[in-house]
Design a protein around this motif. Structure first.
Motif, PDB file in Angstrom:
ATOM      1  N   ALA A  35       0.816  -1.217   0.000  1.00 44.82           N
ATOM      2  CA  ALA A  35       0.000   0.000   0.000  1.00 44.82           C
ATOM      3  C   ALA A  35       0.849   1.267   0.000  1.00 44.82           C
ATOM      4  O   ALA A  35       0.513   2.252  -0.664  1.00 44.82           O
ATOM      5  CB  ALA A  35      -0.945  -0.006   1.201  1.00 44.82           C
ATOM      6  N   ILE A  36       1.971   1.259   0.718  1.00 45.43           N
ATOM      7  CA  ILE A  36       2.803   2.472   0.795  1.00 45.43           C
ATOM      8  C   ILE A  36       3.495   2.727  -0.532  1.00 45.43           C
ATOM      9  O   ILE A  36       3.548   3.876  -1.014  1.00 45.43           O
ATOM     10  CB  ILE A  36       3.805   2.365   1.954  1.00 45.43           C
ATOM     11  N   LEU A  37       4.020   1.690  -1.145  1.00 49.28           N
ATOM     12  CA  LEU A  37       4.632   1.852  -2.469  1.00 49.28           C
ATOM     13  C   LEU A  37       3.613   2.412  -3.460  1.00 49.28           C
ATOM     14  O   LEU A  37       3.924   3.311  -4.262  1.00 49.28           O
ATOM     15  CB  LEU A  37       5.172   0.514  -2.959  1.00 49.28           C
ATOM     16  N   LYS A  38       2.388   1.936  -3.381  1.00 47.72           N
ATOM     17  CA  LYS A  38       1.336   2.435  -4.276  1.00 47.72           C
ATOM     18  C   LYS A  38       0.973   3.883  -3.951  1.00 47.72           C
ATOM     19  O   LYS A  38       0.685   4.677  -4.859  1.00 47.72           O
ATOM     20  CB  LYS A  38       0.107   1.530  -4.182  1.00 47.72           C
ATOM     21  N   GLN A  39       0.984   4.233  -2.654  1.00 47.13           N
ATOM     22  CA  GLN A  39       0.736   5.634  -2.278  1.00 47.13           C
ATOM     23  C   GLN A  39       1.787   6.550  -2.884  1.00 47.13           C
ATOM     24  O   GLN A  39       1.470   7.623  -3.415  1.00 47.13           O
ATOM     25  CB  GLN A  39       0.773   5.781  -0.753  1.00 47.13           C
ATOM     26  N   THR A  83       1.261   7.043  -6.514  1.00 46.90           N
ATOM     27  CA  THR A  83       0.156   7.985  -6.763  1.00 46.90           C
ATOM     28  C   THR A  83       0.613   9.428  -6.559  1.00 46.90           C
ATOM     29  O   THR A  83       0.267  10.330  -7.336  1.00 46.90           O
ATOM     30  CB  THR A  83      -1.032   7.671  -5.829  1.00 46.90           C
ATOM     31  N   ILE A  84       1.407   9.666  -5.506  1.00 41.54           N
ATOM     32  CA  ILE A  84       1.926  11.018  -5.247  1.00 41.54           C
ATOM     33  C   ILE A  84       2.777  11.495  -6.423  1.00 41.54           C
ATOM     34  O   ILE A  84       2.619  12.618  -6.914  1.00 41.54           O
ATOM     35  CB  ILE A  84       2.756  11.021  -3.941  1.00 41.54           C
ATOM     36  N   ILE A  85       3.683  10.635  -6.876  1.00 42.58           N
ATOM     37  CA  ILE A  85       4.569  11.017  -7.977  1.00 42.58           C
ATOM     38  C   ILE A  85       3.771  11.315  -9.244  1.00 42.58           C
ATOM     39  O   ILE A  85       3.993  12.332  -9.913  1.00 42.58           O
ATOM     40  CB  ILE A  85       5.601   9.904  -8.252  1.00 42.58           C
ATOM     41  N   ARG A 102      11.624   2.364 -13.029  1.00 36.25           N
ATOM     42  CA  ARG A 102      11.041   1.754 -14.247  1.00 36.25           C
ATOM     43  C   ARG A 102       9.711   2.410 -14.599  1.00 36.25           C
ATOM     44  O   ARG A 102       9.429   2.691 -15.763  1.00 36.25           O
ATOM     45  CB  ARG A 102      10.800   0.247 -14.029  1.00 36.25           C
ATOM     46  N   LYS A 103       8.900   2.663 -13.587  1.00 38.23           N
ATOM     47  CA  LYS A 103       7.557   3.205 -13.802  1.00 38.23           C
ATOM     48  C   LYS A 103       7.597   4.613 -14.408  1.00 38.23           C
ATOM     49  O   LYS A 103       6.829   4.936 -15.320  1.00 38.23           O
ATOM     50  CB  LYS A 103       6.802   3.239 -12.468  1.00 38.23           C
ATOM     51  N   PHE A 104       8.509   5.451 -13.915  1.00 42.29           N
ATOM     52  CA  PHE A 104       8.495   6.858 -14.317  1.00 42.29           C
ATOM     53  C   PHE A 104       9.693   7.271 -15.168  1.00 42.29           C
ATOM     54  O   PHE A 104       9.749   8.413 -15.637  1.00 42.29           O
ATOM     55  CB  PHE A 104       8.417   7.752 -13.070  1.00 42.29           C
TER      56      PHE A 104
END
Length: 294
Positions: A40-44, A47-49, A97-99
């Protein structure tokens, strides 16, 4: 103009802000930290980024976080009870990787110390130890660089001074959580730490006694740090450091009792950057890289 996003992950809140190439922090926000189920924290953080990138072009992401961090991998390798299911969280590999951006990850106390050495109370100092008094107690040491220890576990000072009779360690007796517990036991749950300091300054004997007893516990741990490391300076951080010289005077008054005569040479100081210290420290590697490439 390069801009970076700095994120500070704690057990209660995730704070974040932008920093520009003039080293100015702006756009501060915070959200409550979710219970860490299913990353959940990694996903938070993701989302912030994503939200920030909708309106700002950023050149990199710095993350300060509770837990022990493998800096090279950008991964949590140990975490206490503050954040559950946190070990193995791979911030760097996933977010880069995501961003498609560089990501630096640092332990929160290390980041706070780096911030203070870079822009705060220990600016341009060396051989500085930082202790943060909060929900728990964290430690970090800077000697030309952050000193991690072979297994990245050095300076976990909250676990010092374990007492088998009470089954308590240093942070269980000297954290601000411990002080709050003392206050609630003696004065009631509606009385805050700030109230106790205010009353003590006005001469309330009960409040003064509470602060002195707690300051003595804090001083016991500082003495161990001085005996083992002999730092030039110890910085006291955490929210309670806003009590400034009044807090410092109480701790310094207690400290000599736990050291040999004429032994105390270390300069004890209050951190200056408060909640911004770790935000500065998390993004410092980007500015260090810019400086080394000039």
């Amino acid at each position: 103009m390069a801009e970076y996003l700095s994120i500070d992950i704690g057990g209660t809140y995730i704070k974040y802000a932008l920093i520009d190439d003039r080293k100015q922090l702006y756009g501060h926000h915070k959200v409550e930290t979710k219970g860490n189920i299913d990353d959940a924290i990694l996903k938070q953080v993701e989302t912030i980024i994503a939200g920030v990138m909708e309106h700002t072009v950023i050149s990199g992401i710095g993350i300060s976080t509770a837990g022990i961090v493998d800096r090279e991998k950008g991964e949590i390798i140990y975490a206490g009870p503050t954040i559950k299911n946190y070990i193995g969280t791979q911030f760097k590999s996933y977010l880069s990787r995501k961003f498609g951006l560089p990501v630096h990850v640092e332990n929160d106390v290390n980041a706070a110390l780096i911030g203070e050495v870079w822009q705060g109370a220990a600016k341009d100092e060396d051989q500085v130890f930082c202790i943060t008094l909060g929900t728990g107690i964290g430690g970090a040491y800077y000697h030309q660089q952050i000193i991690d220890g072979y297994y990245h576990q050095a300076h976990s000072v909250g676990y010092l001074l374990y007492d088998p009779e009470t089954k308590t360690n240093y942070e269980m007796r000297a954290s601000t959580s411990a002080l709050n517990q003392r206050i609630h036991q003696e004065l009631g749950a509606e009385v805050s730490t700030a109230d106790v300091f205010d009353r003590a300054k006005q001469g309330d004997d009960t409040c003064l006694s509470l602060i002195e007893a707690w300051s003595q516990e804090v001083a016991k741990g500082l003495a161990q740090i001085i005996l083992l490391i002999d730092p030039k300076c110890i910085l006291i951080g955490g929210g309670i450091s806003r009590q400034g010289s009044y807090l410092l005077d109480h701790i310094q008054k207690q400290l000599p009792a736990f050291l040999p005569d004429h032994f105390l040479k270390t300069n004890i100081k209050i951190a200056e950057l408060y909640n911004d210290a770790a935000l500065f420290g998390a993004v410092y590697p980007f500015f260090k890289e810019e400086k080394s490439s000039c």
